[in-house]
Structure formats: structure tokens, C-alpha cells
Enzyme design. Structure first.
Site, PDB file in Angstrom:
ATOM      1  N   CYS A  26     -77.028 -10.573 102.492  1.00 46.41           N
ATOM      2  CA  CYS A  26     -76.546 -11.457 101.323  1.00 46.41           C
ATOM      3  C   CYS A  26     -76.767 -12.916 102.067  1.00 46.41           C
ATOM      4  O   CYS A  26     -77.060 -13.766 101.151  1.00 46.41           O
ATOM      5  CB  CYS A  26     -74.925 -11.193 101.076  1.00 46.41           C
ATOM      6  SG  CYS A  26     -74.132 -11.257 102.615  1.00 46.41           S
ATOM      7  N   HIS A 164     -68.846 -12.127 102.467  1.00 46.37           N
ATOM      8  CA  HIS A 164     -70.123 -11.976 101.454  1.00 46.37           C
ATOM      9  C   HIS A 164     -70.515 -13.410 101.213  1.00 46.37           C
ATOM     10  O   HIS A 164     -69.763 -14.022 100.513  1.00 46.37           O
ATOM     11  CB  HIS A 164     -69.551 -10.894 100.430  1.00 46.37           C
ATOM     12  CG  HIS A 164     -70.876 -10.974  99.421  1.00 46.37           C
ATOM     13  ND1 HIS A 164     -72.057 -10.343 100.085  1.00 46.37           N
ATOM     14  CD2 HIS A 164     -70.855 -10.902  97.964  1.00 46.37           C
ATOM     15  CE1 HIS A 164     -72.689 -10.039  98.864  1.00 46.37           C
ATOM     16  NE2 HIS A 164     -72.094 -10.339  97.886  1.00 46.37           N
ATOM     17  N   ASN A 198     -74.917 -13.265  92.504  1.00 45.43           N
ATOM     18  CA  ASN A 198     -74.651 -12.095  93.584  1.00 45.43           C
ATOM     19  C   ASN A 198     -76.015 -11.676  93.700  1.00 45.43           C
ATOM     20  O   ASN A 198     -77.015 -12.351  93.175  1.00 45.43           O
ATOM     21  CB  ASN A 198     -73.866 -11.190  93.126  1.00 45.43           C
ATOM     22  CG  ASN A 198     -73.139 -10.608  94.122  1.00 45.43           C
ATOM     23  OD1 ASN A 198     -73.679 -10.262  95.309  1.00 45.43           O
ATOM     24  ND2 ASN A 198     -72.180  -9.693  93.854  1.00 45.43           N
TER      25      ASN A 198
END
Lengths: 243, 104
Positions: A26, A164, A198
Site C-alpha cells: 500500500c 495502511h 484505496n
């Protein structure tokens, strides 16, 4: 600060939604998304950049084992830029000892990177006037998330535990009217929110995006707001964020 | 707990139906009946958790079945967040604790 801002509406700024799959990258996808967006804003046409280069060349050498956005920016600086996704494609596995950065032409580069103040007004202002920003949040609530604006509390989503990294691409205000077909009751007041990109594919969340409440440091969104700096060309007016 | 020994009522059947739809939608298969039962239990737990989140959330978010509904919170964290680091191996978007950062 404008009332709303959505860089997805600007042509050639936000690239397609990526899917990190079984690779814990990520941090690399958020970093590349930030540079792609700033490069697209500054130098049209846009270009998709190599996530794999960061996985292979990250100075900590952990590839799909994880990393930090700031290390990714340092890697971009040390590599004198990023190759294109086309030339150095994503393979979903890191090869930390096989960095191929020198074998590929760099198509985008940065001057510097900065961390913004941990203040949502400052972040909104910078986002609206400069472009998308990487943030690192607590991922916990995203496991069950489908759509809408998450309004977390420190109890349901600890803002101190951020793990994240995603790309902040805009903000807005949800009015009193709930979305059609929603089983949720209408909010009594308008809800300000952030729009985040995302890296779990386009079938997750709201076509790959999700929204977090703005103004309450939801899930620690203000903890590490980082962005690259790309030099503006001379004689070119800065682009403003589409409302 | 285990579904074994439960009376065959509408609730387990409904849950199994939802789970079957989940398996179809996200192309999930399990290696043996024990693993299936374990994943079904996790799925049920996550549905209950989603319902709690739905009730507690003050915004407009919808929580429910997602591609991660058959993962425990720990498995999800390992794959998509706070990996439990072993022998110094760092995690995804590693947990960061430092308060020493100032502005660049």
C-alpha cells in the site's frame, strides 16, 4: 478552502484503481499515486508509474513485506525518478536485491517531499491547491466497509495506530439526503468527508474509493500526511481542484 | 461455536445461503469441511461485527459482506494492515509510533 474538491474530476490526474493483492505494498501504491497525480497536474499528459520499482529498490529492502511512504519518496529521489508502469510492470512480489531502476528510462521525478501539519484544515487547503496527498490510517474498519462516510471514534478506530497508506484525492460534504436504496437513516446534519483512493481493486468499497469523516481525525488521518513536490513549469497557471 | 449439533432452523440456513453467495461472488473455495466450517464461523462473526459497526457508526457508512468477510481480524491485519512482525520482518504500512516528526 473550497467547499468541495475532487481531483478525480480532473482529466489525467488520478490513475486507475490498483489491486495490491497478496503484496503488502500500500505504501508504494500510495506514493506512486501521489507522484502520478502531481505529475499529471503539472505536466500533462499523465503517465502511469512503476510500483514495482519501489518494491525492488526500496532502501529498506522488504518489497512486499511492507514499507513506509517516506522511504518510498527517498527511493524515488535516490533513483532519480520513476520508470513507467509499462516498462517496469507490477508483478505482485518484491525483489529487493534485483533493483532494475538503472535499466529503465525515468519518466517522472520529484524535487522533494514534505510532511504537512497534522491539521485537517491545512491538509484540505494543500490538497485543493497542490494536489492529492498520501495519508496513513488505521485500517481496522475497512474490513467490513461497503460504502458511505465512516465517522469513527478513537474507540472504534484508534488514531494512534496507523498501518495502511492510501491517497487522499478530495473532500466534500454529504447533505441531509441519504443515497437512494440506503438502509441507513438520514444524517441529521451535513457530514464533511474525505475521499480516499484505496489499493484493493475497483470492486471494493465505492469503486475502489472510500470516505472518512473530515474534522475528527478519523482513524488517524492527520498523523502522516506526506506529499512529493514537483517543480511547476514556468509560464503555466496552476490547476485548481474541480469542485 | 461449531454449527454441529444446532437445530436446523431458518437462521443457520440463511447464514449458509449468504455465505454461499459470498463464495460465488468472491470465488472462494475451502480445502475440506473443517476449513469450510471454520470460515463459516468467521463469516458469521464478521457479519455480527459489521452489524455492530453499523449501529455504532455516526456517519453514513454501510458495513457488511466484503471480500474480507471470511478472514479473522488478525488475518486481515496481517495481509492488509498491522502484520504481526516475526523476527524483525516489518509489516505492511508498518505500525508507526514515533512522535518525533516535525514539519519537513
Amino acid at each position: 478552502v473550497p467547499r468541495t474538491c475532487d481531483w478525480r474530476k480532473a482529466a489525467g490526474v488520478i490513475s486507475s484503481i490498483k489491486n495490491q493483492a497478496n503484496c503488502n505494498c500500500c505504501w508504494a501504491i500510495a506514493t506512486v499515486g501521489n507522484i502520478e497525480a502531481l505529475w499529471g497536474i503539472t505536466w500533462q499528459p499523465s503517465v502511469e508509474l512503476s510500483v514495482q520499482q519501489l518494491l525492488d529498490c526500496d532502501r529498506c529492502g522488504n518489497g512486499c513485506g511492507g514499507g513506509f511512504v517516506w522511504d518510498a519518496f527517498i527511493t524515488v529521489l535516490n533513483n532519480s525518478g520513476l520508470a513507467s508502469e509499462k516498462d517496469y510492470p507490477f508483478q505482485g512480489k518484491g525483489k529487493p536485491h534485483k533493483c532494475l531502476a538503472n535499466k529503465h528510462k525515468k519518466v517522472a521525478w520529484i524535487q522533494d517531499f514534505i510532511m504537512l501539519k497534522d491539521n485537517e484544515q491545512t491538509i484540505a487547503s494543500y490538497l485543493a491547491t497542490h494536489g492529492p496527498i498520501t495519508v496513513t490510517i488505521n485500517v481496522k474498519l475497512l474490513q467490513q466497509y461497503q460504502s458511505g462516510v465512516i465517522r469513527a471514534t478513537p474507540t472504534t478506530c484508534d488514531p494512534r495506530h496507523v498501518d495502511h497508506s492510501v491517497l487522499l484525492v478530495g473532500f466534500g460534504v454529504e447533505g441531509r439526503r441519504a443515497e437512494a436504496g440506503s438502509s441507513r437513516p438520514r444524517p441529521r446534519h451535513s457530514t464533511p468527508y474525505w475521499i480516499l483512493k484505496n489499493s484493493w481493486g475497483a470492486n471494493w468499497g465505492e469503486k475502489g474509493y472510500f470516505r472518512l469523516h473530515r474534522g475528527s481525525n478519523a482513524c488517524g488521518i492527520t498523523k502522516y500526511p506526506l506529499t512529493a513536490r514537483v517543480q511547476l513549469p514556468q509560464n503555466r497557471r496552476p490547476v485548481s481542484c474541480p469542485p | 461455536g461449531s454449527l454441529r449439533g444446532q437445530d436446523p432452523g431458518p437462521r443457520p440456513l440463511e447464514l449458509k445461503e449468504v455465505f454461499t453467495l459470498f463464495q460465488i461472488q468472491y470465488n472462494r473455495s475451502y480445502s475440506n469441511p473443517a476449513e469450510y466450517a471454520r470460515r463459516l464461523n468467521i463469516f458469521a462473526h464478521n457479519l455480527a461485527q459489521a452489524q455492530r459497526l453499523q449501529e455504532e457508526d455516526l456517519g453514513t457508512a454501510e458495513f457488511g459482506v466484503t471480500p474480507f468477510s471470511d478472514l479473522t481480524e488478525e488475518e486481515f491485519g496481517q495481509h492488509y494492515g498491522h502484520r504481526r512482525a516475526a523476527a524483525g520482518v516489518p509489516s505492511l504500512g508498518r505500525k508507526v509510533e514515533s512522535e518525533e516528526w516535525g514539519e519537513s
